[in-house]
Design a protein around this motif. Structure first.
Motif, PDB file in Angstrom:
ATOM      1  N   ASN A 126       0.822  -1.218   0.000  1.00 40.86           N
ATOM      2  CA  ASN A 126       0.000   0.000   0.000  1.00 40.86           C
ATOM      3  C   ASN A 126       0.858   1.271   0.000  1.00 40.86           C
ATOM      4  O   ASN A 126       0.775   2.091   0.922  1.00 40.86           O
ATOM      5  N   PRO A 127       1.658   1.461  -1.043  1.00 35.80           N
ATOM      6  CA  PRO A 127       2.589   2.590  -1.034  1.00 35.80           C
ATOM      7  C   PRO A 127       1.911   3.956  -1.001  1.00 35.80           C
ATOM      8  O   PRO A 127       2.522   4.946  -0.591  1.00 35.80           O
ATOM      9  N   GLN A 128       0.653   4.027  -1.419  1.00 36.10           N
ATOM     10  CA  GLN A 128      -0.058   5.310  -1.401  1.00 36.10           C
ATOM     11  C   GLN A 128      -0.884   5.509  -0.130  1.00 36.10           C
ATOM     12  O   GLN A 128      -1.529   6.548   0.025  1.00 36.10           O
ATOM     13  N   GLY A 129      -0.869   4.543   0.758  1.00 37.27           N
ATOM     14  CA  GLY A 129      -1.526   4.705   2.041  1.00 37.27           C
ATOM     15  C   GLY A 129      -3.041   4.753   1.989  1.00 37.27           C
ATOM     16  O   GLY A 129      -3.673   5.462   2.789  1.00 37.27           O
ATOM     17  N   HIS A 130      -3.648   3.995   1.095  1.00 38.99           N
ATOM     18  CA  HIS A 130      -5.116   3.977   1.017  1.00 38.99           C
ATOM     19  C   HIS A 130      -5.694   3.263   2.238  1.00 38.99           C
ATOM     20  O   HIS A 130      -5.318   2.123   2.536  1.00 38.99           O
ATOM     21  N   ALA A 131      -6.587   3.885   2.923  1.00 40.12           N
ATOM     22  CA  ALA A 131      -7.208   3.289   4.100  1.00 40.12           C
ATOM     23  C   ALA A 131      -7.997   2.052   3.720  1.00 40.12           C
ATOM     24  O   ALA A 131      -8.688   2.022   2.696  1.00 40.12           O
ATOM     25  N   TYR A 171      -6.915  -1.021   2.884  1.00 41.30           N
ATOM     26  CA  TYR A 171      -6.191  -2.065   2.173  1.00 41.30           C
ATOM     27  C   TYR A 171      -5.543  -3.020   3.178  1.00 41.30           C
ATOM     28  O   TYR A 171      -5.203  -2.632   4.300  1.00 41.30           O
TER      29      TYR A 171
END
Length: 410
Positions: A276-281, A283
């Protein structure tokens, strides 16, 4: 009614399959009985209808409906397809479900759609192979007639071995969309070579399909080598659509072992969602799956390189043959933690676990693979049907497919 996440595996998978099949039975177009493109519009989809044919076979096999009722419905569908507008035996992407006329997909895409036709043809062949009782002769003959009427060679141009996706009576090949890999279109080349009436030569596969900068990969992503495709593998429908009927177990050629390709593509997609490199809640190990679907801003092909924070249930669920334990965990997670995603015909198309957004619609091309790939995990039914067609076996042999190394498991 949403299934109980506490059901045992077999009962849960049965309930999920039946719910998603209802899209093709209860929500079919009332005149043609073909599959609506999405639950929020009336136009019918040719590729989704091909998937729907496979789903009807599963319904008959599992006794969800009386066999006679399924045969009657399929006979009506094939009769409509036979009288619908076609170009060189090809259907369009969308059709009017009442009149059969092609509905333009875009300004110049108002004619034949080769790839959508291929998805339909795969369903026709499975139908022909399955309905083999003496009383099914008319249905079998109609399926075979439609299959033989497709002029695959009409989508070639002089001097170019690649097939072309679109042809229009007004615009010809003006879209210039060559069908090259790696993507969802392997089945198109196999069927085009397999045709008993209008085939293309084998060199179209080896010189056309492979003529792309994203055909070969060879890199390692998240610890998994990937023989083919774009960086990080692309959307997961690449490992679903062609392999609804093509059995990846034992499928290999000079380019790849297709079980390994699809397994590693799936595991890379999941590993990306865990990292989750973009930090999406939201996942995580049980909430993963990036593929083409609706988003808050429209339809797009989600992938590790186009990650908008949208999870599409069909991605993990249609990966059931490749990673059954992981897919089942994802299914139970969805039912327990995101029940709002369950709708009238199974899971809605997509959702954002971090924002609460849920897609309004369900889509035929996302509902169908859930039913089919769960069945392939359970019994291999649809795989066995398409692979039993003599034309398919002959084409694969002529294209150089041979048994791969032992099947890998997750």
């Amino acid at each position: 009614m949403i299934p109980d996440a506490g059901l045992d595996d077999a009962a849960l998978l049965e309930a999920v399959q039946r719910a998603h099949f209802s899209y093709f039975w209860d929500h079919a177009h009332p005149v043609s009985h073909l599959a609506r493109d999405r639950s929020t519009r009336d136009v019918v989809t040719i590729g989704g209808t091909g998937m729907g044919l496979m789903c009807h076979i599963i319904a008959a096999e599992r006794g969800w409906l009386p066999r006679a009722a399924v045969v009657d419905r399929l006979s009506r569908m094939l009769a409509f397809l036979e009288q619908a507008e076609r170009r060189n035996g090809h259907w369009g992407h969308f059709h009017d479900g009442a009149t059969g006329r092609i509905v333009p997909f875009s300004a110049r895409d108002d004619g034949a759609d080769l790839v959508e036709t291929a998805f339909l043809a795969a369903g026709l062949l499975c139908l022909r192979q399955y309905f083999n009782a003496p009383g099914d002769a008319a249905l079998r003959d109609a399926a075979d007639r439609l299959w033989r009427g497709i002029r695959w060679d009409a989508h070639l141009q002089p001097g170019d071995p690649a097939l072309y996706w679109h042809w229009s009576p007004r615009h010809g090949f003006a879209m210039r969309h060559r069908v090259t890999g790696w993507n969802e279109c392997l089945i198109t080349y196999v069927l085009a070579v397999a045709s008993p009436s209008h085939p293309v030569p084998e060199n179209c596969y080896h010189q056309g399909w492979t003529d792309s900068p994203v055909f070969r990969n060879g890199a390692v992503h998240h610890g998994y080598d990937l023989p083919l495709g774009p960086p990080m593998g692309g959307p997961l429908f690449f490992s679903h659509y062609s392999f609804l009927g093509l059995d990846p177990r034992g499928l290999a050629d000079r380019y790849a072992d297709y079980w390994r390709q699809n397994l590693h593509h799936t595991l890379i997609n999941r590993a990306h969602c865990i990292a989750n490199p973009q930090g999406h809640a939201g996942y995580g190990p049980d909430c993963w799956g990036l593929t083409a679907s609706d988003t808050p801003g429209g339809y797009t092909a989600h992938s590790p390189l186009n990650d908008l924070g949208v999870i599409t249930p069909t991605a993990a669920l249609s990966a059931m043959p490749y990673v059954p334990d992981l897919s089942l965990r994802a299914l139970r997670h969805l039912l327990t933690n995101h029940p709002q995603v369950w709708g009238e015909w199974g899971f809605r198309d997509a959702f954002c676990p971090g924002t609460g957004w849920v897609a309004e619609a369900t889509l035929a091309i996302d509902q169908g693979p859930i039913v089919i790939m769960i069945e392939n995990h359970r019994t291999g039914l649809i795989w066995s049907l398409l692979m039993s067609a003599p034309e398919i076996g002959d084409a694969l042999a002529r294209l150089g497919f041979a048994p791969p190394p032992p099947v890998l498991t997750a």
